[in-house]
Design an enzyme around this catalytic site. Structure first.
Site, PDB file in Angstrom:
ATOM      1  N   SER A 113      -7.147   0.026  -4.497  1.00 51.73           N
ATOM      2  CA  SER A 113      -6.331   0.000  -5.715  1.00 51.73           C
ATOM      3  C   SER A 113      -7.055   0.677  -6.869  1.00 51.73           C
ATOM      4  CB  SER A 113      -6.005  -1.452  -6.090  1.00 51.73           C
ATOM      5  OG  SER A 113      -5.405  -2.127  -5.004  1.00 51.73           O
ATOM      6  N   ARG A 130     -13.557  -6.741   7.008  1.00 50.35           N
ATOM      7  CA  ARG A 130     -13.646  -5.503   7.779  1.00 50.35           C
ATOM      8  C   ARG A 130     -14.877  -4.684   7.397  1.00 50.35           C
ATOM      9  NH1 ARG A 130      -8.889  -3.318   6.458  1.00 50.35           N
ATOM     10  NH2 ARG A 130      -9.788  -2.011   4.855  1.00 50.35           N
ATOM     11  N   THR A 188      -9.718  -9.499  -4.577  1.00 48.91           N
ATOM     12  CA  THR A 188      -9.957  -9.279  -3.145  1.00 48.91           C
ATOM     13  C   THR A 188     -10.742 -10.447  -2.576  1.00 48.91           C
ATOM     14  OG1 THR A 188     -11.194  -7.929  -1.550  1.00 48.91           O
ATOM     15  CG2 THR A 188     -11.924  -7.812  -3.827  1.00 48.91           C
ATOM     16  N   GLY A 195      -8.255  -4.377  -5.014  1.00 51.41           N
ATOM     17  CA  GLY A 195      -9.590  -4.072  -4.520  1.00 51.41           C
ATOM     18  C   GLY A 195      -9.945  -2.610  -4.672  1.00 51.41           C
ATOM     19  N   ARG A 223       0.868  -1.178   0.000  1.00 53.77           N
ATOM     20  CA  ARG A 223       0.000   0.000   0.000  1.00 53.77           C
ATOM     21  C   ARG A 223       0.904   1.225   0.000  1.00 53.77           C
ATOM     22  NH1 ARG A 223      -2.912  -3.870   2.977  1.00 53.77           N
ATOM     23  NH2 ARG A 223      -5.083  -4.073   2.301  1.00 53.77           N
ATOM     24  N   ASP A 277     -12.659 -10.319  -0.124  1.00 45.46           N
ATOM     25  CA  ASP A 277     -13.882  -9.852   0.540  1.00 45.46           C
ATOM     26  C   ASP A 277     -15.127  -9.856  -0.349  1.00 45.46           C
ATOM     27  OD1 ASP A 277     -12.653  -9.403   2.998  1.00 45.46           O
ATOM     28  OD2 ASP A 277     -11.990  -7.405   2.399  1.00 45.46           O
TER      29      ASP A 277
END
Length: 328
Positions: free
Chosen positions: A109, A177, A131, A106, A76, A133
């Site tokens: 990005s 999250r 991702t 994700g 990141r 998620d």
């Protein structure tokens, strides 16, 4: 099909997900097939800024389709969030005459890609949803989700064996999250009595009431699956409150953590990643710009990066009704 672009680069950004290597492989080999010069970028947007790019041929991606993680590494980048950092990245791309970027990642990005393509419209950005998620709109699948869910299911099945042997109540925390799809899918697949996710408000009193009623029926084995972003505070907090309210219960908490990110991708994730990587290059051949490549109803879908960011994947509350009925 007419081809005007001659050089492309591929990078992986944000959290890693199983299947990223399969996507890299597909981009590189499809790009080489069509005569593009293909570059790999190390450590996501950081590699663009640090000028850490290198040519990739078919042999560069041999024997990686079965591997988890990403051979290009990921990171990141705080610097890429600044205009100065993006300017450096742009200059490094132009130095190599790279005209298009394929970004596997994700929403964070894609946010970077959307800003970058707006500031520098002569660099086309194509996003691939990588991702675990499954929290990106415009696609039924994201690269890595199926593997992550299967990893969670395998772990929870083992935990249930111990729960059954000791008449215990287990609270298991999975990743998620901002989105509860891993918790929802793994919870249903393992017969969880309760599934707590960020998309809905947790009523801890109702859960305790249900546990109390089941205790009276001598149903001593219970399983609660919690997404880490649940509004009540995660598995530790849920377990603490339940233990205080049901002192006779043997409550244990297990946090699965990053094992869900790793491991060899499932067949489904390899197929999805390969298909998306191939169509990322095809979309450039067709003149598409600044889109995310997805799969909807088993057909390729292309939506603007801005739309993928603005429209979150909609959660169907019908799933929770299924959980309630099947756990009764």
């Amino acid at each position: 099909m007419e081809q005007s672009i001659k050089s492309i680069a591929v990078l992986t950004s944000g959290g890693d997900s199983p299947g990223m290597n399969a996507a890299i492989r597909a981009v590189v080999r499809t790009g080489n097939y069509y005569g593009f010069k293909v570059f790999g970028v190390s450590r996501g947007y950081s590699g663009l800024i640090e000028d850490d790019m290198f040519p990739m041929d078919n042999r560069s991606v041999a024997n990686i389709i079965q591997r988890g993680g990403t051979i290009l590494k990921t990171a990141r980048s705080k610097e890429f969030r600044t205009p100065e950092g993006r300017k450096i990245a742009y200059n490094n791309l132009k130095k190599r005459s790279i005209e298009a970027l394929v970004i596997i990642g994700g929403d964070g990005s894609f946010t970077g890609a959307d800003i970058f393509s707006t500031e520098y419209p002569d660099v086309i950005c194509i996003g691939l949803p990588g991702t675990i998620d499954k929290d990106i709109a415009g696609t039924d699948f994201t690269i890595g989700f199926d593997t992550a869910v299967n990893t969670a299911v395998s772990a929870i099945d083992k935990i249930r064996d111990t729960a059954d042997a000791h008449d215990r109540l287990f609270v298991v925390e999975v990743m998620g999250r901002d989105a509860g799809y891993i918790a929802l899918h793994s919870g249903i697949a393992t017969g969880a009595e309760n599934i707590l996710i960020p998309e809905t408000k947790t009523d801890i009193n109702e859960i305790i009431e249900n546990m109390t009623e089941k205790e009276k029926r001598q149903k001593l084995v219970n399983l609660i699956v919690v997404a880490e972003g649940d509004d009540f505070g995660g598995a530790n907090q849920v377990g603490k409150v339940i233990q205080e309210s049901l002192p006779n219960a043997d409550v244990r908490v297990c946090i699965l953590g990053h094992i869900q990110r790793g491991g060899s991708p499932t067949c489904l994730d390899r197929l999805i990643a390969s298909r998306m990587g191939y169509h990322a290059v095809e979309s450039l051949m067709q003149g598409k710009k600044n889109v995310m490549v997805g799969i909807v109803n088993n057909k390729m879908s292309y939506i603007p990066l801005k739309q993928a960011l603005k429209t979150k994947n909609k959660f169907d509350p019908q799933w929770l009704k299924i959980v309630k009925i099947l756990a009764s």
